[in-house]
Design an enzyme around this catalytic site. Structure first.
Site, PDB file in Angstrom:
ATOM      1  N   SER A 151      -0.905  -1.151   6.038  1.00 45.52           N
ATOM      2  CA  SER A 151      -0.152  -0.369   6.752  1.00 45.52           C
ATOM      3  C   SER A 151       0.777  -0.489   7.487  1.00 45.52           C
ATOM      4  O   SER A 151       2.021   0.022   8.072  1.00 45.52           O
ATOM      5  CB  SER A 151      -1.301  -0.014   8.206  1.00 45.52           C
ATOM      6  OG  SER A 151      -2.607  -0.396   7.592  1.00 45.52           O
TER       7      SER A 151
ATOM      8  N   ARG B 273      -6.887 -20.292   6.423  1.00 40.84           N
ATOM      9  CA  ARG B 273      -7.050 -21.723   7.245  1.00 40.84           C
ATOM     10  C   ARG B 273      -8.462 -22.314   6.657  1.00 40.84           C
ATOM     11  O   ARG B 273      -8.646 -23.264   6.258  1.00 40.84           O
ATOM     12  CB  ARG B 273      -6.973 -21.811   8.579  1.00 40.84           C
ATOM     13  CG  ARG B 273      -5.344 -22.016   9.018  1.00 40.84           C
ATOM     14  CD  ARG B 273      -5.216 -22.648  10.294  1.00 40.84           C
ATOM     15  NE  ARG B 273      -4.106 -22.664  10.950  1.00 40.84           N
ATOM     16  CZ  ARG B 273      -3.129 -23.637  10.868  1.00 40.84           C
ATOM     17  NH1 ARG B 273      -3.383 -24.792   9.964  1.00 40.84           N
ATOM     18  NH2 ARG B 273      -2.087 -23.494  11.341  1.00 40.84           N
TER      19      ARG B 273
ATOM     20  N   GLY C  73      -3.467  -7.419   7.957  1.00 40.53           N
ATOM     21  CA  GLY C  73      -2.880  -7.396   9.395  1.00 40.53           C
ATOM     22  C   GLY C  73      -1.368  -7.866   9.405  1.00 40.53           C
ATOM     23  O   GLY C  73      -0.644  -8.259  10.207  1.00 40.53           O
TER      24      GLY C  73
ATOM     25  N   ASP D  73       0.983  -1.200  -0.033  1.00 40.82           N
ATOM     26  CA  ASP D  73      -0.075   0.249   0.023  1.00 40.82           C
ATOM     27  C   ASP D  73       0.972   1.363  -0.003  1.00 40.82           C
ATOM     28  O   ASP D  73       1.987   1.491   0.777  1.00 40.82           O
ATOM     29  CB  ASP D  73      -0.857   0.076   1.096  1.00 40.82           C
ATOM     30  CG  ASP D  73      -2.194  -0.783   1.253  1.00 40.82           C
ATOM     31  OD1 ASP D  73      -2.359  -1.441   0.213  1.00 40.82           O
ATOM     32  OD2 ASP D  73      -3.014  -0.851   2.142  1.00 40.82           O
TER      33      ASP D  73
ATOM     34  N   LYS E 196      -7.837   0.884  -5.291  1.00 42.87           N
ATOM     35  CA  LYS E 196      -8.997   0.402  -4.798  1.00 42.87           C
ATOM     36  C   LYS E 196     -10.387   0.962  -5.119  1.00 42.87           C
ATOM     37  O   LYS E 196     -10.342   2.257  -5.351  1.00 42.87           O
ATOM     38  CB  LYS E 196      -8.972   0.339  -3.203  1.00 42.87           C
ATOM     39  CG  LYS E 196      -7.945  -0.508  -2.542  1.00 42.87           C
ATOM     40  CD  LYS E 196      -7.927  -0.311  -1.016  1.00 42.87           C
ATOM     41  CE  LYS E 196      -6.779  -1.222  -0.301  1.00 42.87           C
ATOM     42  NZ  LYS E 196      -6.812  -2.605  -0.307  1.00 42.87           N
TER      43      LYS E 196
END
Lengths: 229, 303
Positions: free
Chosen positions: B245, B174, B223, B33, B90
């Site tokens: 981020s 998963r 994340g 990003d 985006k």
């Protein structure tokens, strides 16, 4: 007698698994090369598509740039597709970029335009009697070829598949189709070298210098005979 | 081959193949990003295989609130003029007019993203209508297959963007890979029921049962903040990694960007991941997902 060749695929970034899948269809299990050590025992290398800037940084960081130049000088065969072609070219423009410089060609990156210009074309090649499907993705254009470089196929007036001795270069992605023609052709180039290596050919060193010891006529003839048998 | 006889779109045509083809080229890399040309340059120099142009990184969107929209074309164009790697941008979920603007701008990939405020709470963009490829987020197999049926050429886990916490990306990866494994063990006559349960088209369910993997590349996002995070999701089946981020909110973006790229490629070699981890300053501050209120979760946007 043919010695089985060990094929390595540069697996730092890009569509290396697509190349592995194509080789699997030919009954070959390649090794993935990420460090200079991985090159041990490899007869022929494939440099896949991907982002050439990213791949080049890895080559330099790992010392693979040096190892691949030595590999080529030892007579190792190399096949580059798209980003792999960029890594092999002597000159790279738009923007200017360092490379292995093993093939006497000049390339312009992303020369057709951005992703919207990506497309599938169909062209005749001397490798087969059928037209070959060519997938171009943010592809480079070969702007100049040196005297030792043989143009095997063109599209829209530009060379798209070229060969210099033991180096094969495609600006498109044969690994993204179900057609194995180009990979088979590369295997022939590689096998010719492996055969020579087995004979401990003193001329082998010359092979990496860009001199075409095994002409493409020879290879084409060889493929034809293989197909017929 | 990404061969499925699509009931909704033709998955064998050339337009589809060049879309998935670009996604293939991004495998094994890191997509970062960036909010301006300077960050894009840093990302490219660090070895990013693509950049995602946006106005604010997810952690700032989370902090500042308000409506998050497509980035200004001027910023995106500056980024496109600065780097030679593919540039993504985006759009809000369902906002096909923003997508048309990005296509006219000639970005290389569009992310229909839950990080932005959704424009449509029922319908996603019908992505077959576009020539530019799309990536979409998913939390489970049904969601991934619905997006592919709409024409997505790449799937990524949603994770929880801007959290600096990898737990949701792990959960989603998963879930998706586990559901795919289960499908490969079923009888053919059980697949219609699965299609009904998943809310996914039968032809795609059958394709998964046959191949055991998605017909498009499967990446991870949401994340990822450290080299070891990147290695973890790669081990779990992510073919590439998006870092939002995590880079430009850390103490030394340049070093961290390089380290995450290195760990993504060499995820199987713990020594190299260690090397990549050693030179780093502080990671971004992370959030405990349980401390985030339900209404503030980004992953529940879209369906």
């Amino acid at each position: 007698m043919e010695k089985p060749v060990k094929i390595g695929i540069l697996a730092v970034q890009g569509d290396f698994e697509a190349h592995a899948a194509t080789l699997a269809r030919l009954g070959i299990e390649p090794v993935f090369v990420r460090t200079p050590r991985d090159l041990d025992g490899v007869d022929a290398m494939i440099l896949p598509g991907g982002e050439s800037t990213t791949q080049w940084k890895f080559l330099v960081e790992e010392g693979l740039d040096k190892s691949l130049r030595e590999f080529s000088a030892r007579g190792g065969a190399i096949f580059g597709t798209c980003a792999g072609a960029i890594l092999l070219a002597r000159e790279v423009h738009h923007p200017d970029q360092a490379s292995l410089g093993l093939a006497d060609i000049a390339l312009i990156r992303n020369a057709y335009g951005r992703q919207l210009a990506s497309e599938v074309r169909s062209e005749m090649t001397p490798l087969s009697s059928e037209p070959l499907e060519m997938v171009f993705i943010r592809a480079p254009i070969i702007q100049r070829v040196g005297p030792d470089v043989e143009v095997l196929a063109t599209s829209q007036g530009q060379p798209v598949l070229v060969r210099q001795g033991r180096i094969l270069i495609a600006t498109f992605h044969p690994e993204l189709t179900s057609d194995t023609t180009v990979h088979e052709y590369f295997l022939r180039i590689a096998q010719t070298g492996a055969f020579a290596a087995a004979e401990n050919d003193p001329l082998l060193k010359l092979a990496g210098s860009g001199k075409d010891l095994w002409s493409s006529e020879h290879t084409d003839d060889y493929i034809r005979r293989q197909r017929e048998s | 081959m990404t061969a499925t006889q699509g009931s909704n779109g033709n998955y064998l045509n050339d337009a589809w193949r060049v879309k998935v083809g670009l996604a293939e080229m991004l495998k094994g890399g890191v997509i970062m990003d960036v909010t301006n040309a300077e960050q894009a340059r840093i990302a490219e120099d660090a070895g990013a295989c693509a950049v995602m142009a946006l106005e604010r990184v997810p952690s700032d969107i989370r902090k500042e609130g308000g409506v998050a929209r497509m980035a200004a074309p001027k910023i995106i164009r500056e980024i496109m003029d600065t780097v030679s790697i593919p540039v993504m941008a985006k759009v809000r979920i369902g906002h096909f007019a923003e997508a048309a603007v990005l296509e006219a701008l000639e970005v290389d990939f569009i992310d229909e993203s839950e990080v932005l405020t959704p424009a449509d709470e029922e319908n996603h963009v019908w992505k077959h209508d576009f020539k530019v490829p799309f990536v979409c987020g998913a939390r489970n197999l049904g969601e991934a297959l619905r997006r592919i049926a709409e024409g997505a050429a790449m799937i990524r886990t949603k994770g929880e963007a801007g959290s600096g916490n990898v737990v949701e990306a792990v959960r989603h990866m998963r879930t998706i890979t586990g559901e795919m494994r289960r499908l490969t063990t079923l009888r053919g006559d059980e697949l219609m029921h699965v299609a009904k349960e998943l809310g996914a088209p039968l032809d795609l369910v059958r394709e998964i049962a046959r191949a055991g993997k998605l017909p498009v590349p499967n990446f991870s996002a949401g994340g990822i903040a450290t080299p070891a995070d990147a290695a973890l999701v790669r081990h779990l089946g992510a073919e590439s990694v998006f870092v939002g981020s995590g880079i430009f909110k850390s103490s030394d973006p340049e070093k961290r960007a390089k380290a995450i790229v290195k760990a993504t490629t060499h995820y199987q070699d713990a020594k190299i991941v260690l090397e990549a981890s050693e030179v780093l300053g502080e990671a971004m501050k992370g959030l405990d997902i349980r401390q985030i209120e339900e209404k503030d979760l980004l992953q529940t946007r879209g369906w």
